[in-house]
Design an enzyme around this catalytic site. Structure first.
Site, PDB file in Angstrom:
ATOM      1  N   CYS A   1       9.557  12.928   9.704  1.00  0.00           N
ATOM      2  CA  CYS A   1       9.694  11.932  10.752  1.00  0.00           C
ATOM      3  C   CYS A   1       8.753  12.010  11.947  1.00  0.00           C
ATOM      4  O   CYS A   1       8.129  13.030  12.212  1.00  0.00           O
ATOM      5  CB  CYS A   1      11.094  11.893  11.325  1.00  0.00           C
TER       6      CYS A   1
ATOM      7  N   GLY B   1       6.229   9.309   8.227  1.00  0.00           N
ATOM      8  CA  GLY B   1       7.449   8.843   7.573  1.00  0.00           C
ATOM      9  C   GLY B   1       7.317   7.409   7.116  1.00  0.00           C
ATOM     10  O   GLY B   1       6.987   6.540   7.923  1.00  0.00           O
TER      11      GLY B   1
ATOM     12  N   ASN C   1      13.425  14.494  14.891  1.00  0.00           N
ATOM     13  CA  ASN C   1      12.421  14.983  13.961  1.00  0.00           C
ATOM     14  C   ASN C   1      12.670  16.466  13.766  1.00  0.00           C
ATOM     15  O   ASN C   1      12.611  17.234  14.724  1.00  0.00           O
ATOM     16  CB  ASN C   1      11.011  14.757  14.533  1.00  0.00           C
ATOM     17  N   GLY C   2      12.969  16.866  12.535  1.00  0.00           N
ATOM     18  CA  GLY C   2      13.214  18.278  12.272  1.00  0.00           C
ATOM     19  C   GLY C   2      14.331  18.494  11.268  1.00  0.00           C
ATOM     20  O   GLY C   2      14.751  17.561  10.572  1.00  0.00           O
TER      21      GLY C   2
ATOM     22  N   TYR D   1      -2.240  19.809   7.569  1.00  0.00           N
ATOM     23  CA  TYR D   1      -2.063  18.655   6.699  1.00  0.00           C
ATOM     24  C   TYR D   1      -1.373  17.450   7.352  1.00  0.00           C
ATOM     25  O   TYR D   1      -1.784  16.315   7.153  1.00  0.00           O
ATOM     26  CB  TYR D   1      -1.275  19.090   5.469  1.00  0.00           C
TER      27      TYR D   1
END
Lengths: 479, 479, 479, 479
Positions: free
Chosen positions: A12, A38, A113-114, A254
C-alpha cells in the site's frame, strides 16, 4: 493480470492533504504517483467542514475514479487516500481503504500501510469482548483499540492504541478537525511531509507524491511519532521513545519510485550506487550491460558506468500490459509467444551480455529472461543481482511470509545459477548494499531492516513466531 | 487521454497469420506488441475454412477483447488484425479495421496502414458512379476499386487497384483462401514477414511483433510487391516496377519500438547512433545526460557514451497513465500538480543537465520538461534534439498535415530555444540522421523519406497539393 | 433474454421530427414508446443545419443513450430514429439503424420497418455492378438504388427506387433539408403523422409515439405515398397509384400498443371486440376469465364483459424481467422454478378458468401457461384464442418465415388442444377478426393482410416463392 | 430513475433456502419475484459446508448478478438473500444486505426487512461500549446485541437480542448450520415458509416467491416466533409471548404482489374486494372504469364488476421504463412529452371516466393522471381511491416518516379534489378496508396495522416519539 514481472508485492501507499480547496483532487494526483505501491483498489475520504465523505472501490485509481462526478462528491479542503496492493486471491471491496467510521459522536477515517505482527491476537481478544470486524484487514484493529480506550482526548486514545499494535505500520487518519499520521517504532515504511504553494500540508508514503502535487519536502515522519496537521499547522508528538530506525531495504532496492527520496537518500542514486558496487564486487568481461526494465535500469547504468562497458537497451517492456485478461495458451507459450518483455535481437545477437536485475525471488522470472536473451542470440548471459540473496520472509508489509517461495533460502548461488541457466551469477554483498544506500543511523540496524537477507528481525514476531520457526525447518527444491 | 507526451500520431499497425490453429490469439499477441502504433481501436478478422468472422471496437486491444468469448468466436487457422491510432476528435467504430466485406460471391477483409494522396479524388469519382462508402477512412477505396475491376482473378483485380491508389500504404487482406499483403512503391511504412515454429507465416508492421509471437524474420515486403500467403506457402508478385525506397525517417526516430528492425537496421541502435552523432555535432560541458522517457532513452545513452558524461535517470514517467479521465484543473496545474512526468529532484538539483529528446513538434512539451527540471533545481538545461527540425507536413500516414503546428517551420533555432527556455539548443543535422541510420539504398532518397525535414516529397501530392502550397505561405508565431 | 413469452417478433419502429429545437430528445421519447417494436438496438440521426450526426448501438434505447452526452452530441432541430427487433442470433452493430451516409455531395440517413421480398435479387444485381454492402439488412438496398438513379432530383431518385423494391416497407429518411417518409403499396406497417404544440411535424410507426411526445394526430401515411416534411411544411406525393391497403392483422392482434390507433381504429378497442366476438363464437361455462399479460388483457376483458363471467387477475407477469442473463437450470425448471409468469394460486385454485390468449405460434408457451394454472389448482382451463389459427409464414416484416414453426399449420384444433393440455380450445374465426377490427376498405383485402391465416399474400413473393412452396409440403409434428 | 409513479417505498424483501444443491440460484429466483420490494441493491450469502460466501452490490438483482460467475462463486446447499429499497439519496454498498460477519469462532449473515423504533438509542449505547458500526442500517444492531449476549447458545443469544429491538422486523439469518427467521411481536411484515419438491425449506417475504421457486406453502412465521431450519427440519420457538398481530395494511393495498397471500388472504382478491366496496360506498354514473397500472387494476376491475360499468384499458404503462437516465426537459414536459404513462385517447375521448387508484400520497401523481386523461379528451374524471386517506407517518418499514408529505394529513377531501382537478373524489372507508381484507384476528387490531390512516400505533414509538409529536403540529399547504 500482474503489472510487473516480479512477484513481490508492497502493501500500500497513503496520502493526505490539509488546507487545499480541491483536496480530493490533490489526493487523486498524489495517489496516482503512488499507484506502483498498490493496484488492487483505491479510495479517498474528504473532510467537508467536519463531515467526512468517502469513495473506495476495487481497481486502479483511474478506474475507481473513472469520472468527475465521483471526485466532485468528495468536497472539502482536507482529504486522505489509499492505494492497496494486488493480491493473488479475489479481493473484496470491504478491504479497500480508507475505512470510514461514523459514530454518533464523531467521524474518523483511517488508512494504513504495513503489517501488524500481533493482529490475530488483538482481533481475537477484541471479538471476545463483542467487537465486530467488517474486513480481513489489520487496519480495523486500531479503530477498535481507540474506541475502547478510556483516555479523554482522541490523541491520547490514539497513542494508547499505537502502543498496543506491533510490527510495521504507517497510519494516516482524518478526523473532523485534523489529519493525524503515525509511524511504527522502527519506521519500516517511509512517510514524508511536504507543503504546497498555498500553504497546504501534504503527507505521503513517498516523496515522489510530494513532487507530483507540487509540494516542497519538509520532514519525514520519524519512528514513534504522531503528527497532527490542522488549521493551526503541524504538531509533532511521540507515543513512544523506544524507537530504532530500520527502514525496509527493499524500498530502496525495488519498491519505491526512483524519483523518491527515503531518509534523504534518492532511490535512483542508491540503485546506481548498488550497480557500481556490484561492478566492483563482481566484475566480468562482456560486450554490454543491460537492465531488466523498469526497476533495474538504474543499477544497470551504474554497473555500466563503473565497468566502462556500454549500457544498452537489450530488453523492451510493453507499456500496454495493464490488465489484459487474454493470456497465451500453454501451447503458444511453448511456441515462444510472449506479452510483456521482448529481447532486442538486433542488439544482443552474438553478444556477451551482463544482465542486471534488482533481486531474485523464485528465480522463475530470471530463468525466463535469460532464456529470452539466449533465444535472441546472446552468446553469454552473466546475471548480476543488485541486492543480497533473499533468504527470510517479511512480516512488516511485504507479501512473502514463507521461506518456501524464496529460491535463495533453499539453494546455493551455484544451484541458482544452474536453475536460471545463466553463464555466471553474482549477488551484491550485504555490506555493499548498506554502503550503497549510505544511511548513517546508529547501530544495531544503522537505519536498515536487512531481515530479508539475514533473518535479523527488529521486533518480536508474536503471532508469526510459530510459522517462522516452522519455516526455518522447511527445505524446498526449485528444480 | 493521450498516452504519450508527444503530439505525433502514427496511423496504425497491421498483422496477419496463416496456418496456425489459434490464429486469432496469435494475432491478438502480435497486435499487442503493435499497440504503440494505434490506440483508438482494434479489430481482428479470422478465416474459418473460408468463412470470415470479425470483431472490432473502439478502445485498446485489451478492451476490445476484454474477455475470452470474443476471441473464441474468431475461429479458424488464419487471421488478420489492425490497431488504429488515437485521433483528437470523437472516433466512430465505422472507421475501425479490418473492414470485413461479405459479397454474394465472396468474402474479403482489409486492413491498412498509411495515407493516400489521391483518396478524395478516387472517392468522389467512385461515388459519382454510385459507390456508397461507410467510413471516413481511405481504406474502403481499395475495395471499391477491386470490385470495379474487370480483371478475371482477384490478384489481378487487386494489382489493378493498387496502381490506382497513390501515397503511402501497407495493405493486408484476407480472402477465403489467402492472406495478401502489398506495399506502396516507396515503402514508406515497414512491413515484415516471419515464420513460426509450426510453419505458420506471419506478417506484421514491425519485427517486434514477429519476436512477440515467436516467429523468425524471413524478409521485408518490398516496395511495389504483392505477397500472397496460402496453403502453398509464400508467393511474391509485383504490381509495379517503378519503385523508389523511402522509408519514413520518423519510424526510426520516434514511432517504431526500439526492438524492431526496419530494413535490417535495429531501431534502438539507430537511435543510439543519433545520440552519439548529436554529441559529436553539438557537444557541451555538463554534469549529466538525461533522456525523455521512453522514446529518447536510447539517444540519451548514446550521447552519454560518446561524451563520457554520466547517463542519469532525471525524469520518471508514471507507468499508470493510461486513459485517466481526471485531469488537474488549471489552478492545480499552476500550482505544479503533474501526472505523467516527474523530474528527479535528488538527481538533478544543482546540476547542469543535457536533456536529450527525439524531436520537437509544437515545443509545448519541451518547454514543460525544461521547466520541470528547473523547478527541481537543475542549474542549466541544455536541450539536444536527436533529429533535424520538423518543418514540413507529412501526407503518408502521420497526423500532422499543416506547417502551422510545427514550431520549426515558423521559427529559428534561437527563437525555439527562447520559447522552450533552455540554456542551449541544438538539433541533429540531416546528414547526421542519414548516417546514423545508415541505409544503403540508391539515390535520390537512399532509402529514407526526409520530407518532414526538407520538403522533398517522393510522390506527387495530388489532393493535398493545394493545401500544401497554401501551408508554405502561412506564418504562425508560437510566442 | 426475451422480453415477451411470445415468440413472434416485429421488425422495428421508426420515428422522425422536423422543426423542434430539441429534436433528438423528442425522438428519444418517441422511440421509447416504440421500444416494444424492437429491443436489439437503437439509433438516432439528427440534422444540425444540414449536417447529419448519428449514434446507434446494440441494446435497449436506454442503454444506447445511457448518458446525456450521447444525446447532446446529436444537435439540430430535426431527427429520425429507429428501434430494431431482437433476433435469436448474435446481432452486429452494422445492422442497427438509421444508416447514415455521407457523400461528397450530400448526406442522407435512412430507417426502415418491414421486409422486402426481392432483396436478394436486387442485392446480387447491385453487387455485380460493383456495389458494396456493409450490413445484412435490406435497408441499404434503397440507398444504392437511389444513388444509381439518373433522375435529377432526390425525390425523383427516391421514387424510382421505391418502384424497384417489393414487399413491406415503411421508410423514413432524413436529408440535409427534409424528412421523407414512404409506405409500400399495401401499407402493411402503420405510419402516422402528427404535430407538436410548437408546430413541429412528427412521424411515427404508431400513434402512441405521437401521444408520448404531446403531438396531435394529423393523418396516416397512405400506401404508395411519399411524404416530405421540411421548413415549408408537409408535401404529399405518390410514387405509385397501384395500391391496395392490407394492414398486417397481427398489428391489431399482438404487436401494436393498445393505446395506438391504426387506420383510425384503437388497438385496445379492437382487441376487446375480438374478445367479445370470441365469447359469442365460443362460449363456455366457467368461474372466471383471465388473460395472458400484457397483450391479451384487452381481449380477456371483452370476453368477460360479453359472457358476464368475472374477469380476474389469474396470471402475474414479473415486471423486472428485462435482460437477465441468469436462467434456471434444466433441473430447476423441472422443479417448477419460473421467472416470468406466475399463476395466482389464491385466485384460480379450485376454479374453472377461461384463459384468453391472443395467438398460438408453437404452442409451447400455451402449454406452459395451462400447466402453471393447473399446478396452481385450476380445476379446468379452457383456452380461447382471440385470433384465427396461424398457418402461413409472413414475408413482410414478421420473424417467422417457415410453416415448420407454426403448430396450426401442422395440426388440427383438437390436436393442438391435446398438445397444450387444455380442457377445451377455440379460435376466433377469420370473419370474426375482420368484423372486430372493422376496417372499411375495398375488396379484395378490405384493408387487412390475412395471409398469416389464409395464405392469401397481397404481393408476389419473389425471392421467397421457392422457399414458400417447399414450406407448403413440409409436415412437422409438434408432439 | 424511479420504477413506479407512486412515491411510497417498501423497505426490502428477504429470502432463504436450506437443503438445495443449487441454493444460491434458487435464492436468485426467489429474490427476483421480490424485486418489487426493493430496487436499490441486492445480495446473496451461501453456506458451503459451514463456510459462508457472499456477494452484494448496488443495482437491480439482474445487475448485481449480471453473469454466471458471480452466482457460481456462491456454492453450497443453503443461502439467504435480500433486496433493498430505492432511497432518494445516494446509496452505499455498505448498506446492502445480507451483512456477512466472519468471527474467529463463527460465521453469520443477516438480512432484515423492517424498521426499528429504538435503533438510535441502541446504537448510541452500543457505541459507548466501544462497538463500531459499518453501515447506516438498523440491521447491524442485532448482530452487536447477539455478540454482547452472555447466553450460551446462539439461539438464546438471538432470543435475548430480539427482546431488545423494538418496532417492525422480519429477520433471516444464516449460520454455519442453520437458517433462522424471526418476526416482530406485531408481525408488521409478511414472512412465509414453503417446501420445494426435493424437500428443501424455503422462507420468503411473500408467497409469490414460494410459487416462483416451485415451493408449496407450509405456514407463515407468526409474530414473536424464531424459526430454525437445519438438516433436522423445521423447529419453531418463541422469543416472546406478548404478541398482537397487526399486519401492515399497505401490504394488501399497494406493496405486495397480487399473486401473494398474506395471512391466508390473496392480495388480488383483497384489492378486488376493496374495489367492489368502493363502488358500493361511492357510486357514480359513468361510461367506464379504468385503473392506474399496475397496482390498481385489481381494485378497478372490482369496481367495474360491482357497478356494472365496463372495465377499460384507459391508461398504458410503458414496460421499458427501468432506469433510464434521459429525462424530458422542463420545456418538453410542458409540451406534453411523457415517458411512463399514456392515456388511451381512442378509449377515453369524449367519455366519463371513473379512475381507480390505490392511494394518494402527495397528490402529484393523481393530478398528473387526471390531466393526462383530460388532455386525451375525457369529459369527466371521477377519482376513486381504494383505501382511506393517508394521514399519519409509518415507523415500521415504509419510507414516509413525516406528515408533511401526506396531502390528506393537511387537507380535506374536497381540497384534495380541487388539487388533483378531478370532477369528484372519494376514498374507501376504514371499515370498508378492514372488511375487504377480512382478517379475523382478535381486537384491538384484528390483525391489521391501520396507523397510517388513524394514528393508532401498535407499539411505543421510542426514538421517533418526539419527531411524531412535532409532526402532529405541522400544517403544510399543498396548493
Amino acid at each position: 493480470m500482474s503489472y510487473e514481472v516480479k512477484s513481490l508485492n508492497e502493501e500500500c501507499g497513503v496520502f493526505g492533504v490539509w488546507g487545499h480547496p480541491d483536496a480530493a483532487r490533490v489526493t487523486y494526483f498524489g495517489l496516482h504517483s503512488l499507484q506502483h505501491r498498490g493496484q488492487e483498489g483505491a479510495g479517498i475520504v474528504s473532510n467537508e467542514s467536519g463531515k467526512l465523505h468517502g469513495h473506495r472501490e476495487l481497481g486502479l485509481l483511474s478506474e475507481v475514479f473513472s469520472d468527475e462526478t465521483k471526485l466532485q462528491s468528495l468536497a472539502g479542503n482536507a482529504a486522505i487516500g489509499h492505494v492497496r496492493y494486488a493480491t493473488a486471491g479475489n479481493g473484496s471491496v470491504d478491504n479497500i481503504q480508507p475505512f470510514l467510521f461514523k459514530f454518533h459522536d464523531s467521524q474518523v477515517a483511517l488508512a494504513h500501510n504495513g503489517n501488524l505482527t500481533n493482529a490475530k491476537t488483538l482481533r481475537r481478544n477484541l471479538e471476545k469482548e463483542g467487537a465486530i470486524f467488517h474486513s480481513n484487514s489489520d487496519t480495523e484493529i486500531l479503530m477498535h483499540l481507540i474506541r475502547k480506550s478510556q483516555q479523554s482526548t482522541f490523541l491520547d486514545q490514539l497513542k494508547e492504541a499505537l502502543n498496543q499494535v506491533k510490527g510495521g505500520f504507517a497510519y494516516v487518519l482524518i478526523t473532523e478537525n485534523a489529519i493525524i499520521a503515525a509511524l511504527d517504532p522502527n519506521g519500516f515504511r517511509p512517510l514524508s511531509i511536504g507543503q504546497m504553494k498555498n500553504g497546504a500540508y501534504v503527507i505521503a508514503s513517498e516523496t515522489c507524491a510530494l513532487d507530483t502535487v507540487g509540494a516542497i519536502f519538509i520532514r519525514d515522519v520519524q519512528p514513534g511519532e504522531v503528527v497532527t496537521i490542522n488549521d493551526n499547522g503541524l504538531q509533532v508528538n511521540r507515543y513512544t521513545t523506544q524507537t530504532q530506525p530500520a527502514i525496509c531495504a527493499m524500498e530502496y532496492i525495488y519498491f519505491a519510485r526512483p524519483d523518491s527520496n527515503i531518509a534523504g537518500v534518492n532511490v535512483h542514486t542508491a540503485r546506481k550506487e548498488m550497480g557500481k558496487r556490484l561492478a566492483e564486487e563482481a566484475p566480468i568481461d562482456a560486450d554490454m550491460v543491460i537492465g531488466v526494465p523498469n526497476s533495474s535500469l538504474s543499477a544497470a547504468s551504474g554497473y555500466a558506468e563503473y565497468s566502462g562497458i556500454p549500457y544498452e537497451l537489450g530488453l523492451v517492456k510493453n507499456q500496454y500490459i495493464a490488465r489484459t485478461f487474454i493470456q497465451p495458451t500453454q501451447e503458444l507459450r511453448e511456441q515462444g509467444v510472449r506479452m510483456k518483455l521482448s529481447a532486442v535481437r538486433g542488439v544482443v545477437a552474438g553478444k556477451r551480455v551482463i544482465l542486471v536485475d534488482d533481486s531474485i525471488v523464485r528465480g522463475t522470472t530470471s530463468r525466463r529472461i535469460v532464456q529470452l536473451l539466449k533465444e535472441a542470440g546472446a552468446k553469454e548471459v552473466h546475471l548480476r543481482i543488485a541486492s543480497p540473496p533473499l533468504k527470510y520472509p517479511c512480516f512488516y508489509g511485504i507479501d512473502i511470509q514463507t521461506r518456501k517461495e524464496l529460491i535463495a533460502a533453499n539453494h546455493t548461488v551455484e544451484e541458482i545459477r544452474t536453475c536460471v541457466a545463466a553463464d555466471s551469477l553474482a549477488f551484491l554483498s550485504e555490506q555493499g548494499l548498506i554502503d550503497s544506500i549510505g544511511l548513517t543511523f546508529d547501530a544495531p540496524y544503522t537505519g536498515l531492516c536487512m531481515a530479508y537477507f539475514n533473518g535479523d528481525y527488529p521486533t518480536p514476531l508474536y503471532d508469526y513466531e510459530e510459522q517462522y520457526q516452522a519455516s526455518l525447518k522447511e527445505q524446498t527444491s526449485f528444480f
